[in-house]
Each structure stands twice: as structure tokens, then as C-alpha cells.
Design an enzyme around this catalytic site. Structure first.
Site, PDB file in Angstrom:
ATOM      1  N   ILE A   1       2.290   2.968   2.415  1.00  0.00           N
ATOM      2  CA  ILE A   1       3.483   2.919   3.272  1.00  0.00           C
ATOM      3  C   ILE A   1       4.513   1.947   2.678  1.00  0.00           C
ATOM      4  O   ILE A   1       5.706   2.252   2.600  1.00  0.00           O
ATOM      5  CB  ILE A   1       3.113   2.531   4.723  1.00  0.00           C
ATOM      6  CG1 ILE A   1       2.194   3.598   5.334  1.00  0.00           C
ATOM      7  CG2 ILE A   1       4.377   2.376   5.580  1.00  0.00           C
ATOM      8  CD1 ILE A   1       1.634   3.265   6.711  1.00  0.00           C
TER       9      ILE A   1
ATOM     10  N   GLY B   1       0.864  -1.186   0.000  1.00  0.00           N
ATOM     11  CA  GLY B   1       0.000   0.000   0.000  1.00  0.00           C
ATOM     12  C   GLY B   1       0.895   1.227   0.000  1.00  0.00           C
ATOM     13  O   GLY B   1       2.080   1.157  -0.363  1.00  0.00           O
TER      14      GLY B   1
ATOM     15  N   HIS C   1       5.264   2.124  19.433  1.00  0.00           N
ATOM     16  CA  HIS C   1       4.269   2.587  18.445  1.00  0.00           C
ATOM     17  C   HIS C   1       4.457   4.081  18.125  1.00  0.00           C
ATOM     18  O   HIS C   1       3.581   4.904  18.384  1.00  0.00           O
ATOM     19  CB  HIS C   1       2.845   2.299  18.938  1.00  0.00           C
ATOM     20  CG  HIS C   1       1.851   2.195  17.818  1.00  0.00           C
ATOM     21  ND1 HIS C   1       0.754   1.384  17.846  1.00  0.00           N
ATOM     22  CD2 HIS C   1       1.786   2.827  16.601  1.00  0.00           C
ATOM     23  CE1 HIS C   1       0.059   1.503  16.719  1.00  0.00           C
ATOM     24  NE2 HIS C   1       0.670   2.384  15.948  1.00  0.00           N
TER      25      HIS C   1
ATOM     26  N   SER D   1       3.144  -2.205  11.479  1.00  0.00           N
ATOM     27  CA  SER D   1       1.727  -2.140  11.083  1.00  0.00           C
ATOM     28  C   SER D   1       0.845  -2.239  12.321  1.00  0.00           C
ATOM     29  O   SER D   1       0.556  -1.230  12.971  1.00  0.00           O
ATOM     30  CB  SER D   1       1.407  -3.235  10.067  1.00  0.00           C
ATOM     31  OG  SER D   1       1.617  -4.524  10.602  1.00  0.00           O
ATOM     32  N   ARG D   2       0.452  -3.450  12.695  1.00  0.00           N
ATOM     33  CA  ARG D   2      -0.297  -3.668  13.928  1.00  0.00           C
ATOM     34  C   ARG D   2       0.265  -4.924  14.592  1.00  0.00           C
ATOM     35  O   ARG D   2       0.556  -5.921  13.909  1.00  0.00           O
ATOM     36  CB  ARG D   2      -1.785  -3.861  13.641  1.00  0.00           C
ATOM     37  CG  ARG D   2      -2.534  -2.573  13.297  1.00  0.00           C
ATOM     38  CD  ARG D   2      -2.653  -1.628  14.499  1.00  0.00           C
ATOM     39  NE  ARG D   2      -3.429  -0.428  14.216  1.00  0.00           N
ATOM     40  CZ  ARG D   2      -2.914   0.745  13.834  1.00  0.00           C
ATOM     41  NH1 ARG D   2      -1.613   0.886  13.670  1.00  0.00           N
ATOM     42  NH2 ARG D   2      -3.709   1.793  13.644  1.00  0.00           N
TER      43      ARG D   2
ATOM     44  N   GLU E   1      -0.317  -4.541  23.498  1.00  0.00           N
ATOM     45  CA  GLU E   1       0.173  -3.179  23.399  1.00  0.00           C
ATOM     46  C   GLU E   1      -0.625  -2.332  24.374  1.00  0.00           C
ATOM     47  O   GLU E   1      -1.861  -2.378  24.296  1.00  0.00           O
ATOM     48  CB  GLU E   1      -0.016  -2.674  21.969  1.00  0.00           C
ATOM     49  CG  GLU E   1       0.803  -1.454  21.675  1.00  0.00           C
ATOM     50  CD  GLU E   1       0.798  -1.112  20.171  1.00  0.00           C
ATOM     51  OE1 GLU E   1       0.255  -0.041  19.869  1.00  0.00           O
ATOM     52  OE2 GLU E   1       1.316  -1.887  19.360  1.00  0.00           O
TER      53      GLU E   1
END
Ligand code: DGY
Length: 333
Positions: A160, A158, A289, A240-241, A270
Site C-alpha cells: 500500500i 509495503g 474505515h 492502517s489501524r 473503532e
């Protein structure tokens, strides 16, 4: 004169954004630095026309119903929106907006910082000096891995991923990617070559970086089997996550030397507790993060999230909608 719409901003964000909100709305800006508890959130949203939420605020049907039928917009201060139950919002005719584009380059910069830091063992080097071990130049100490001319595998090309690819080309890396859309033309503008299969990316890459959103399909994507298909010398980067990577499987792979290193901007759980087992590994570098954490980017995010909030709360349509199918217009009331 019509009353201003009521909105909640769940945390203090940069001033430029707060000003946009306060000028147009009757705003409750929660000053606490920590996320609201569930009860506090359910309480605060009552009667609101709009909510400006952070990625750590879980906004589901219960929160939407607690707010009431007048809730018109949820504006996320992030490009990722896995904290919001978008289907529940759509069902209720509530706009969900995010901040695409704003975080792209800063997150790519941070990804590259992580990649370089892991390759050249920067964290360990800092620690080495702090603990008094730098007593001589040692030819065999802290040897890392070259980034230049190595192969970088990008999962998810994408915006990023594309920016990361551009940076990698500057380091003379060979860039390959796997993207579920399976479109070879995606990578051409940045000289990235599509892999025909996920396994091909895993087996060829010296560095693997994840830029896929968290969805049902990507949750736990990087599991023990996937890790076992990477090179033993591979370095994994995740900005990302956290839940895209199975934390226990990653720990095992790093601890056993199945892969060489990981550099993470995001984790599961997190925030990661300081005494978490990942923190004990010398070959795991973790930052909290901070992909979008530059003054410029956070300010741009704040303004866009604020504009999205104000648009939705005042009866307009936010610029960046996650659920454009919501057409039912609501008037502030
Ligand atoms: C995002 O925008 O989704 C980042 O994770 C936080 O800025």
C-alpha cells in the site's frame, strides 16, 4: 457422497463470495449487519470446519476451542489480521488466511483522498456552505496547504505504501519513507528515498502517512513524543489501524496546534462514537474505515476470502496463508 463442510460467515459479504461458499459448503451466513456479541459468536462457531471472519470479530483461542477440533480454517475478510490470535491458531493446526493484494490500490486511493481533503480543507469547506457562511469570495478564508512539491513521509513501505508513493509522484511530491526493514532498494521503483532514521522522516515531512500493520511493535507508535518531532505544519494520515496512533496524544497535538491536521480512516476506539472529542476538532477529518470500500474491491475480497475458506474447509490449502507453517492437514468431518 461426502457431507459438505460446515462453515460460518459472520456477516453478509458481496454475493459473488457468498456463492462460492454456498456452492461448496453447508454455510451459516449471519444476516445481521452488526458484529455478533461474544456469546453469539461462541455459540455460532460450534461444530464449524471454517469461519469467514471480519476485522471486527475477535477470533482467539476461546473461539477456536468453542468451534471444536474439526476447525480447519479462519479466513479473514481483510488483509490485516490483528483481530485473530494467529499463534493460538497455529498451535491448534488451524489455517489463517487473509486477502492481500485485493485492497492495495483502493486503500492507496483513499489515502490520497484523505491527504488532499486535509490539505485543502475540503470537509471544512462543505461545512462552511452548509452553515450559510459562504457570503463572499474571501482572500483569507479556508487557506490550505499545497500538496504538489511537498514532502511526503511514508511509514511502512509495503504494497500500500508503494502505491501511495506512485500517486504522490504524480503530484510532484518528494517521497521519503521509513521502513523497519531498512532497505534502500524498496523505494527505488517509485522514486522514494529511504530515511536513515524515524526521526529524520518526522522532521522532514510535510505530510506523514502510516501504512504499517498493527503489531506489538507498532501499537501506540505515534505517541506524544513522536508527534512533538513533526513539523508544526504537518498533516498526519492514517489508513492502517487505529491503535498505531495514541488517540489522546493526537487529540492534544491537534488541539494545541502542535501539528496542523489529521485525516483518519481508522481510529481507536473503532467505531468512534459521534460525541468523541476528536470529532469536535475542526482540524481532524475522519471517515469510517472505508479504505477498501469500493464495489470492485469488496467483491474481489469476498471471492478471495471465500476461496480461502472453501480450500481450508474442504481439506486443501488456502491460497493466502498468514501461518504457512501449519502443515497439519485436517479433513472435514
Ligand atoms: C483490511 O483489509 O485490512 C482493511 O482494513 C479492510 O478492508
Amino acid at each position: 457422497m461426502q457431507a459438505k463442510p460446515k462453515v460460518l460467515v459472520t456477516r453478509v459479504i458481496p454475493e459473488d463470495g457468498l456463492r462460492v461458499v454456498s456452492d461448496a459448503c453447508d454455510a451459516v451466513i449471519r444476516k445481521d449487519d452488526l458484529p455478533p456479541s461474544r456469546d453469539e459468536l461462541l455459540n455460532l462457531v460450534r461444530g464449524m470446519n471454517g469461519i469467514l471472519a471480519l476485522l471486527s470479530d475477535r477470533i482467539d483461542g476461546e473461539v477456536m476451542d468453542a468451534a471444536g477440533e474439526q476447525l480447519a480454517v479462519i479466513s479473514n475478510y481483510a488483509v490485516g489480521f490483528d483481530n485473530i490470535d494467529v499463534a493460538a491458531a497455529t498451535e491448534r493446526g488451524i489455517f489463517v488466511a487473509n486477502t492481500p493484494g485485493m485492497v492495495t490500490e483502493s486503500t492507496a486511493d483513499l489515502t490520497f483522498a484523505l491527504l488532499l481533503a486535509a490539505a485543502r480543507r475540503i470537509g471544512e469547506g462543505i461545512d462552511y456552505i452548509r452553515t450559510g457562511r459562504w457570503i463572499a469570495f474571501k482572500p483569507m478564508e479556508l487557506l490550505g496547504k499545497d500538496v504538489h512539491h511537498a514532502t511526503l513521509g511514508i511509514i511502512g513501505l509495503g504494497s500500500i505504501g508503494l502505491e501511495v508513493a506512485k500517486r504522490a509522484r504524480g503530484f510532484d511530491m518528494d517521497v521519503i519513507y521509513y521502513d523497519h526493514r531498512m532497505r534502500a532498494e524498496l523505494g527505488r521503483p517509485v522514486g522514494a528515498v529511504m530515511c536513515d532514521s524515524f526521526d529524520e522522516l518526522l522532521s522532514r515531512s510535510d505530510f506523514i502517512t502510516i501504512h504499517a500493520p498493527l503489531t506489538d511493535a507498532t501499537r501506540g507508535l505515534i505517541n506524544a513524543e513522536v508527534l512533538s518531532k513533526m513539523k508544526k505544519t504537518a498533516i498526519l494520515v492514517n489508513a492502517s489501524r487505529g491503535p498505531v496512533v495514541d488517540t489522546d496524544a493526537l487529540y492534544d497535538a491537534l488541539q494545541s496546534g502542535r501539528i496542523a491536521y489529521a485525516a483518519l480512516d481508522v481510529t481507536d476506539p473503532e467505531p468512534l462514537p459521534a460525541d468523541h472529542k476528536l470529532m469536535e476538532l475542526p482540524n481532524c477529518l475522519i471517515v469510517p474505515h472505508v479504505g477498501s470500500a469500493s464495489v470492485e474491491t469488496r467483491t474481489k475480497m469476498a471471492v478471495l476470502a471465500a476461496e480461502n475458506l472453501v480450500a481450508g474447509a474442504t481439506g486443501g490449502v488456502p491460497r493466502h496463508l498468514v501461518n504457512p507453517e501449519v502443515s497439519k492437514r485436517r479433513q472435514p468431518g
